[in-house]
Write a protein that holds these residues in place. Sequence first.
Motif, PDB file in Angstrom:
ATOM      1  N   ILE A 479      32.456  32.526  52.695  1.00 32.94           N
ATOM      2  CA  ILE A 479      33.441  32.613  53.359  1.00 32.94           C
ATOM      3  C   ILE A 479      32.937  32.477  54.696  1.00 32.94           C
ATOM      4  N   THR A 480      33.389  31.150  55.360  1.00 34.19           N
ATOM      5  CA  THR A 480      33.023  31.374  56.802  1.00 34.19           C
ATOM      6  C   THR A 480      34.377  30.950  58.000  1.00 34.19           C
ATOM      7  N   PRO A 481      34.445  31.926  58.104  1.00 31.44           N
ATOM      8  CA  PRO A 481      33.885  33.038  59.063  1.00 31.44           C
ATOM      9  C   PRO A 481      34.062  33.788  57.954  1.00 31.44           C
ATOM     10  N   GLU A 482      33.476  35.099  58.372  1.00 33.91           N
ATOM     11  CA  GLU A 482      32.720  36.024  57.240  1.00 33.91           C
ATOM     12  C   GLU A 482      33.851  37.102  56.817  1.00 33.91           C
ATOM     13  N   ASP A 483      34.049  37.023  58.868  1.00 40.26           N
ATOM     14  CA  ASP A 483      35.238  38.069  58.912  1.00 40.26           C
ATOM     15  C   ASP A 483      37.247  37.664  58.621  1.00 40.26           C
ATOM     16  N   LEU A 484      36.683  36.336  57.855  1.00 36.37           N
ATOM     17  CA  LEU A 484      38.257  36.185  57.918  1.00 36.37           C
ATOM     18  C   LEU A 484      39.308  36.637  56.895  1.00 36.37           C
ATOM     19  N   VAL A 485      38.542  37.078  55.884  1.00 35.53           N
ATOM     20  CA  VAL A 485      39.148  38.074  55.046  1.00 35.53           C
ATOM     21  C   VAL A 485      38.821  39.772  54.828  1.00 35.53           C
ATOM     22  N   LYS A 486      39.112  39.910  55.270  1.00 32.15           N
ATOM     23  CA  LYS A 486      38.889  41.486  54.969  1.00 32.15           C
ATOM     24  C   LYS A 486      39.181  42.023  53.726  1.00 32.15           C
ATOM     25  N   GLU A 487      38.572  44.019  53.772  1.00 31.74           N
ATOM     26  CA  GLU A 487      38.151  44.141  52.716  1.00 31.74           C
ATOM     27  C   GLU A 487      38.759  44.395  51.534  1.00 31.74           C
ATOM     28  N   ASP A 488      40.026  44.410  52.148  1.00 28.73           N
ATOM     29  CA  ASP A 488      41.457  45.002  50.802  1.00 28.73           C
ATOM     30  C   ASP A 488      42.585  44.108  51.366  1.00 28.73           C
ATOM     31  N   PRO A 489      42.166  42.735  50.240  1.00 27.70           N
ATOM     32  CA  PRO A 489      43.301  41.665  51.058  1.00 27.70           C
ATOM     33  C   PRO A 489      44.097  41.890  49.410  1.00 27.70           C
ATOM     34  N   GLU A 490      45.245  40.885  50.013  1.00 28.91           N
ATOM     35  CA  GLU A 490      46.344  40.815  48.435  1.00 28.91           C
ATOM     36  C   GLU A 490      44.791  39.551  47.436  1.00 28.91           C
ATOM     37  N   TRP A 491      44.754  39.247  47.919  1.00 28.19           N
ATOM     38  CA  TRP A 491      43.808  38.827  46.659  1.00 28.19           C
ATOM     39  C   TRP A 491      43.011  37.296  47.159  1.00 28.19           C
ATOM     40  N   VAL A 492      41.518  37.678  46.520  1.00 19.64           N
ATOM     41  CA  VAL A 492      40.753  35.865  46.974  1.00 19.64           C
ATOM     42  C   VAL A 492      40.735  35.440  44.551  1.00 19.64           C
TER      43      VAL A 492
END
Length: 648
Positions: A479-492
């Motif tokens: 995923i770009t940008p790399e920091d779009l999704v944090k370490e503990d998202p609701e779901w990926v």
Amino acid sequence: MSHTLHLAEDAGGGAALDQVFIMSGATAVIALGLLVIAYRHRTFASDWLQDLSAWFSRLNDRPTWSVLPIFLFLATILTAFFGFIWDVSLHIGRGRDDGPLANPAHYFILVGLFFLFIAGALAMTLPRNDDRSPAIPGMAAVRITRTWYSPAAGILLAACGLYALTGFPLDDIWHRIFGQDVTLWGPTHLMLIGGAGFSLVAVILLMHEGYLAANYSKQKKQVPTGPRSMLFGRPVPAWVTGPTVLKLIQTFACGGLLIGLSVFQVEFDFGIQQFRLGFHPMLMIAAGVFGCVVARLWAGPGAAVLAVLFNLVIRVIVAVLVGPVFGEPTNVFPLYLATALVVELLALIPRLRENALAFGATAGVACATLGVWGESLWVNQVFQTPWPSSMWPTLLAVGLPVGVTVGLTAGLFVRCLQPTPLPRPLVRRGIVVAMIVTVAASTLVLLDISHPQNASAKVELTESAEVDGFRMVTADVRITPEDLVKEDPEWVTILAWQGGGDTLRGLVVDRLDRVGPGHYVSTKPVPVSGSWKTVLRIQQGGMLTAAPVFMAADPGIGAAEVSALPEFTRPLDREIDMLQRERRFDHPAWLFSAATWVVAAMTIALIWILSWGAARVNAAYFPREDQRPLVAGRRSRPQQQPETAASS
């Protein structure tokens, strides 16, 4: 060519006109038949309905108008619930219908909702002036004509059925204007399931009103004894009409209430939720608090746990029938066991238990904290989408106010079922309004959804063995940008649905593993051929976004195929555009908002009607000192107040 395209686009809109005419004709015939039966019954031209209802009323020595409709309701609401779960499963596994009559589950829903309305109409129609039922069915009766009085709860039950049935034609109109919103939470879909869910409140009130009317009639010596306690020429066993069986029936009714209030969560049960994950615990708190508080305070010790067990038995049976037996996607469901245990423990405090409002508010706080934590243990083990720790601040922010106001409303409802007057109108109306405002505000908070700008996903697919003849792949996602999704998202996740298959059954949910910042990999293969719709989905707080992996061509709505190439980079866009592919956006924005608010106003009106009926039943038998009692369906003058009205 344009004419052909127009017809093709209609595949994602309303039903074909021939099916509309068939359903309209069937509705007219059923309505006419009901009118004929009701007219012949009330004019004494036919006695079969009275004889049938009297036979049922002998089982528990209650008025005819409160027994037969409840037996009918129990059969129909289970039919409708089974059809509802089956219908959702069919849509998840196979996509949209060819029409309302082409889906076998719709017949169960239609029959269930029609008979839901008929149950209410029966309660309104059955009372007539003969030797088995007095002309005025209890102190809370509502005068409809000069000689026709109806039980208040019968009107409530019929209103719930009518509200749900109104959702069918409105749903077709909605689809013609806005396209098919393939989500349980479409406004007209909520009418269909909401009417059935709220009907459990009306049924509990009908049971209670019948109980009060029977006791009052006995005190007035209006109801003969003897025949009502006989069945097939033999006396009905004492235990059948005893307090233990009564409490068990009340407990089962509260279990049904839990089922009815849980229907709004079904998308989460299948793992295909289209809104923020915070809705899941909020809805569980609301349903669990209301159902368990009513069960414990109305039916007695242990009733909250027994109601939860009844709920589980029904949910397991339906899930097994729809999934393993019929071969459709299988759903899981909330336990409510932690919520029930919290409520039962609080009820061990006598002073708290004796104050229904205080008990409800306290239970709301406890269930929205300790109770929901206990429920999360089950959710994180069996649901497709567990609750991450990052969601808990939002969960508590919306869950606590909802828990308190729903708990207060549950306590108020219990007060309606207790032999004590209700609080002053300003207090009780304030509680109901506070509950509506709190639930609406929490909903608006969770509907605050955004999607990223200039974000994308690079996907590399690796071939796997075919399943059911479908091409299967695993994915490596960056995923770009790399920091779009944090370490503990609701779901990926990668969601694949609406593709069928004997093994896959039309639904695959793959929770991706995080291997680095912005880097995720598959945990199992997903299908990318046939009629499947396979989508990469992300929720991080208020951000919901998605990118297509594979989308089958859909000539019915003029949509081209999105191919699953071995390697591709696609923008992360609005999730709703991919999950609700059939929905149309070529209409003024105000039109959708106005239509939504019309449905919301109808829902608030139904809640007001239920509140009015509950207050009326209580005030008829237990009026406040500053309130004139109800006599013969109207307010009496102060000097005509019967001494037994408050004590009965």
